[in-house]
Design a protein around this motif. Structure first.
Motif, PDB file in Angstrom:
ATOM      1  N   THR A 188      47.824 -10.844  88.189  1.00 38.94           N
ATOM      2  CA  THR A 188      48.921 -11.249  87.845  1.00 38.94           C
ATOM      3  C   THR A 188      49.682 -10.358  86.552  1.00 38.94           C
ATOM      4  O   THR A 188      50.817 -10.391  86.379  1.00 38.94           O
ATOM      5  N   GLU A 189      48.586  -9.342  86.394  1.00 38.31           N
ATOM      6  CA  GLU A 189      49.156  -8.526  85.322  1.00 38.31           C
ATOM      7  C   GLU A 189      48.865  -7.135  86.207  1.00 38.31           C
ATOM      8  O   GLU A 189      47.867  -7.074  86.811  1.00 38.31           O
ATOM      9  N   PRO A 190      49.588  -6.170  85.826  1.00 36.93           N
ATOM     10  CA  PRO A 190      49.475  -4.726  86.417  1.00 36.93           C
ATOM     11  C   PRO A 190      48.006  -4.261  85.992  1.00 36.93           C
ATOM     12  O   PRO A 190      47.458  -4.263  85.177  1.00 36.93           O
ATOM     13  N   ALA A 191      47.451  -3.926  87.399  1.00 35.31           N
ATOM     14  CA  ALA A 191      46.101  -3.224  87.373  1.00 35.31           C
ATOM     15  C   ALA A 191      46.237  -1.732  86.502  1.00 35.31           C
ATOM     16  O   ALA A 191      45.281  -1.394  85.747  1.00 35.31           O
ATOM     17  N   ASP A 192      47.493  -1.226  86.643  1.00 32.21           N
ATOM     18  CA  ASP A 192      47.610  -0.001  85.938  1.00 32.21           C
ATOM     19  C   ASP A 192      48.869  -0.114  85.255  1.00 32.21           C
ATOM     20  O   ASP A 192      49.998  -0.185  85.510  1.00 32.21           O
ATOM     21  N   PRO A 193      48.695  -0.453  83.863  1.00 30.26           N
ATOM     22  CA  PRO A 193      49.750  -1.073  82.980  1.00 30.26           C
ATOM     23  C   PRO A 193      50.547   0.187  82.502  1.00 30.26           C
ATOM     24  O   PRO A 193      50.875   0.098  81.269  1.00 30.26           O
ATOM     25  N   THR A 194      51.266   0.899  83.315  1.00 30.73           N
ATOM     26  CA  THR A 194      52.156   1.809  82.795  1.00 30.73           C
ATOM     27  C   THR A 194      53.408   1.184  82.506  1.00 30.73           C
ATOM     28  O   THR A 194      53.613   0.143  82.933  1.00 30.73           O
ATOM     29  N   PRO A 195      54.302   1.820  81.555  1.00 27.43           N
ATOM     30  CA  PRO A 195      55.614   1.093  81.328  1.00 27.43           C
ATOM     31  C   PRO A 195      56.434   0.854  82.701  1.00 27.43           C
ATOM     32  O   PRO A 195      56.979  -0.223  82.883  1.00 27.43           O
ATOM     33  N   GLU A 196      56.708   1.777  83.718  1.00 25.05           N
ATOM     34  CA  GLU A 196      57.060   1.490  84.853  1.00 25.05           C
ATOM     35  C   GLU A 196      56.425   0.409  85.676  1.00 25.05           C
ATOM     36  O   GLU A 196      57.260  -0.608  86.220  1.00 25.05           O
ATOM     37  N   ASN A 197      55.151   0.118  85.775  1.00 21.38           N
ATOM     38  CA  ASN A 197      54.728  -1.044  86.499  1.00 21.38           C
ATOM     39  C   ASN A 197      54.751  -2.105  85.519  1.00 21.38           C
ATOM     40  O   ASN A 197      55.075  -3.412  85.984  1.00 21.38           O
ATOM     41  N   GLU A 198      54.892  -2.340  84.242  1.00 20.70           N
ATOM     42  CA  GLU A 198      55.294  -3.384  83.385  1.00 20.70           C
ATOM     43  C   GLU A 198      56.628  -4.011  83.742  1.00 20.70           C
ATOM     44  O   GLU A 198      56.856  -5.060  84.009  1.00 20.70           O
ATOM     45  N   ALA A 199      57.608  -2.897  83.960  1.00 17.70           N
ATOM     46  CA  ALA A 199      58.907  -3.242  84.142  1.00 17.70           C
ATOM     47  C   ALA A 199      59.057  -4.004  85.358  1.00 17.70           C
ATOM     48  O   ALA A 199      59.974  -4.685  85.828  1.00 17.70           O
ATOM     49  N   ILE A 200      58.255  -3.344  86.628  1.00 14.56           N
ATOM     50  CA  ILE A 200      58.498  -4.073  87.881  1.00 14.56           C
ATOM     51  C   ILE A 200      58.004  -5.490  87.737  1.00 14.56           C
ATOM     52  O   ILE A 200      58.442  -6.419  88.302  1.00 14.56           O
ATOM     53  N   TYR A 201      56.959  -5.631  87.270  1.00 19.32           N
ATOM     54  CA  TYR A 201      56.327  -7.232  86.935  1.00 19.32           C
ATOM     55  C   TYR A 201      57.432  -7.831  86.321  1.00 19.32           C
ATOM     56  O   TYR A 201      57.683  -9.137  86.579  1.00 19.32           O
ATOM     57  N   ASP A 202      57.907  -7.405  85.323  1.00 14.98           N
ATOM     58  CA  ASP A 202      58.899  -8.103  84.436  1.00 14.98           C
ATOM     59  C   ASP A 202      60.274  -8.444  85.459  1.00 14.98           C
ATOM     60  O   ASP A 202      60.835  -9.579  85.260  1.00 14.98           O
ATOM     61  N   ARG A 203      60.782  -7.526  86.096  1.00 20.31           N
ATOM     62  CA  ARG A 203      61.862  -7.781  86.976  1.00 20.31           C
ATOM     63  C   ARG A 203      61.404  -8.871  88.106  1.00 20.31           C
ATOM     64  O   ARG A 203      62.363  -9.951  88.376  1.00 20.31           O
ATOM     65  N   ILE A 204      60.346  -8.769  88.641  1.00 16.93           N
ATOM     66  CA  ILE A 204      59.866  -9.799  89.650  1.00 16.93           C
ATOM     67  C   ILE A 204      59.734 -11.145  88.886  1.00 16.93           C
ATOM     68  O   ILE A 204      60.091 -12.331  89.294  1.00 16.93           O
ATOM     69  N   ARG A 205      59.259 -11.176  87.775  1.00 18.37           N
ATOM     70  CA  ARG A 205      59.063 -12.417  86.765  1.00 18.37           C
ATOM     71  C   ARG A 205      60.318 -13.108  86.486  1.00 18.37           C
ATOM     72  O   ARG A 205      60.647 -14.369  86.887  1.00 18.37           O
ATOM     73  N   ALA A 206      61.423 -11.930  86.395  1.00 12.00           N
ATOM     74  CA  ALA A 206      62.829 -12.555  85.841  1.00 12.00           C
ATOM     75  C   ALA A 206      63.262 -13.234  87.132  1.00 12.00           C
ATOM     76  O   ALA A 206      63.991 -14.283  87.247  1.00 12.00           O
ATOM     77  N   ARG A 207      63.146 -12.589  88.248  1.00 14.87           N
ATOM     78  CA  ARG A 207      63.636 -13.297  89.451  1.00 14.87           C
ATOM     79  C   ARG A 207      63.160 -14.565  90.011  1.00 14.87           C
ATOM     80  O   ARG A 207      63.918 -15.560  90.366  1.00 14.87           O
ATOM     81  N   ARG A 208      61.893 -14.708  89.528  1.00 14.04           N
ATOM     82  CA  ARG A 208      61.214 -16.161  89.863  1.00 14.04           C
ATOM     83  C   ARG A 208      61.430 -17.256  88.965  1.00 14.04           C
ATOM     84  O   ARG A 208      61.185 -18.206  89.168  1.00 14.04           O
ATOM     85  N   ASN A 209      61.769 -16.546  87.676  1.00 10.80           N
ATOM     86  CA  ASN A 209      62.126 -17.473  86.496  1.00 10.80           C
ATOM     87  C   ASN A 209      62.618 -18.906  86.889  1.00 10.80           C
ATOM     88  O   ASN A 209      63.646 -18.628  87.600  1.00 10.80           O
ATOM     89  N   PRO A 210      62.211 -20.057  86.588  1.00 16.24           N
ATOM     90  CA  PRO A 210      61.231 -20.169  85.529  1.00 16.24           C
ATOM     91  C   PRO A 210      59.780 -20.416  86.299  1.00 16.24           C
ATOM     92  O   PRO A 210      58.729 -20.624  85.369  1.00 16.24           O
ATOM     93  N   ARG A 211      59.679 -19.928  87.670  1.00 13.28           N
ATOM     94  CA  ARG A 211      58.329 -20.082  88.245  1.00 13.28           C
ATOM     95  C   ARG A 211      57.520 -18.727  87.866  1.00 13.28           C
ATOM     96  O   ARG A 211      58.157 -18.035  87.628  1.00 13.28           O
ATOM     97  N   PRO A 212      56.098 -19.067  88.047  1.00 12.02           N
ATOM     98  CA  PRO A 212      55.321 -17.678  87.971  1.00 12.02           C
ATOM     99  C   PRO A 212      55.230 -16.812  89.192  1.00 12.02           C
ATOM    100  O   PRO A 212      56.068 -17.490  90.189  1.00 12.02           O
ATOM    101  N   LEU A 213      54.884 -15.669  89.100  1.00 14.24           N
ATOM    102  CA  LEU A 213      54.773 -15.119  90.365  1.00 14.24           C
ATOM    103  C   LEU A 213      54.156 -15.970  91.679  1.00 14.24           C
ATOM    104  O   LEU A 213      53.286 -16.896  91.313  1.00 14.24           O
TER     105      LEU A 213
END
Length: 187
Positions: free
Chosen positions: A8-33
């Motif tokens: 549920t958190e990036p295995a490779d926490p680069t800024p790019e991967n963090e941003a991707i997870y954030d965009r997906i979370r934003a689309r799912r909000n208020p639900r989790p991934l």
């Protein structure tokens, strides 16, 4: 699932991967991934592209949301994608599809004039041809073009194509271990 879910958190926490997870979370909000996200996130770049495309199909289209959801539900029926049905049948009802129409979709009664409107039958015929045969015959396509504007025709086509991709991904990987489970009407 046939492979483990991604974390549920990036295995490779680069800024790019963090941003991707954030965009997906934003689309799912208020639900989790959701499990689908966690299946896709084995490759964050693919998950990001998927998120952008399917997010636009679901929220930026002018095609009636009820018609789109009925098409998605019928794809789930045709491809035995129980998880897709479970996710989208309630959305179809919320968007204004009737229970009678949804039941007809569940039972593949796409010519039922009592349960389905003319538009619903037309969209479902298009969905069936595109899903089962890929090619939509000219006569049906002309009927779709006569009823919907060019943008709506494109949106219907990308909705059917996109959710066929989704159902094939869900079934091939058995996301949520739903394969073989009954497709049931929402409560």
């Amino acid at each position: 699932m046939r492979i483990p879910y991604a974390p549920t958190e990036p295995a490779d926490p680069t800024p790019e991967n963090e941003a991707i997870y954030d965009r997906i979370r934003a689309r799912r909000n208020p639900r989790p991934l959701i499990p689908l996200d966690l299946a896709l996130l084995h490759n964050p770049a693919i998950a990001d592209g998927y998120n952008a495309l399917l997010g636009a199909i679901r929220t930026k289209a002018s095609l009636s949301q009820a018609l789109a959801e009925l098409a998605i539900c019928y794809i789930a029926v045709l491809n035995s994608a129980t998880y897709e049905w479970t996710a989208h049948a309630p959305l179809a009802l919320k968007a204004g599809a009737t229970r009678e129409a949804l039941q007809a979709v569940k039972e593949s009664r796409i010519q039922d004039k009592e349960a389905l409107t003319d538009d619903e039958r037309l969209v479902l015929q298009f969905t069936e041809q595109s899903t089962k045969h890929v090619k939509v015959d000219d006569a049906l396509f002309e009927r779709v073009k006569a009823r919907f504007n060019d943008r709506e025709v494109m949106e219907l086509t990308i909705t059917v194509a996109g959710y066929n991709m989704v159902s094939r991904f869900l079934v091939a990987l058995d996301v949520t271990e739903s394969n073989g489970k009954a497709i049931e009407m929402p409560a």
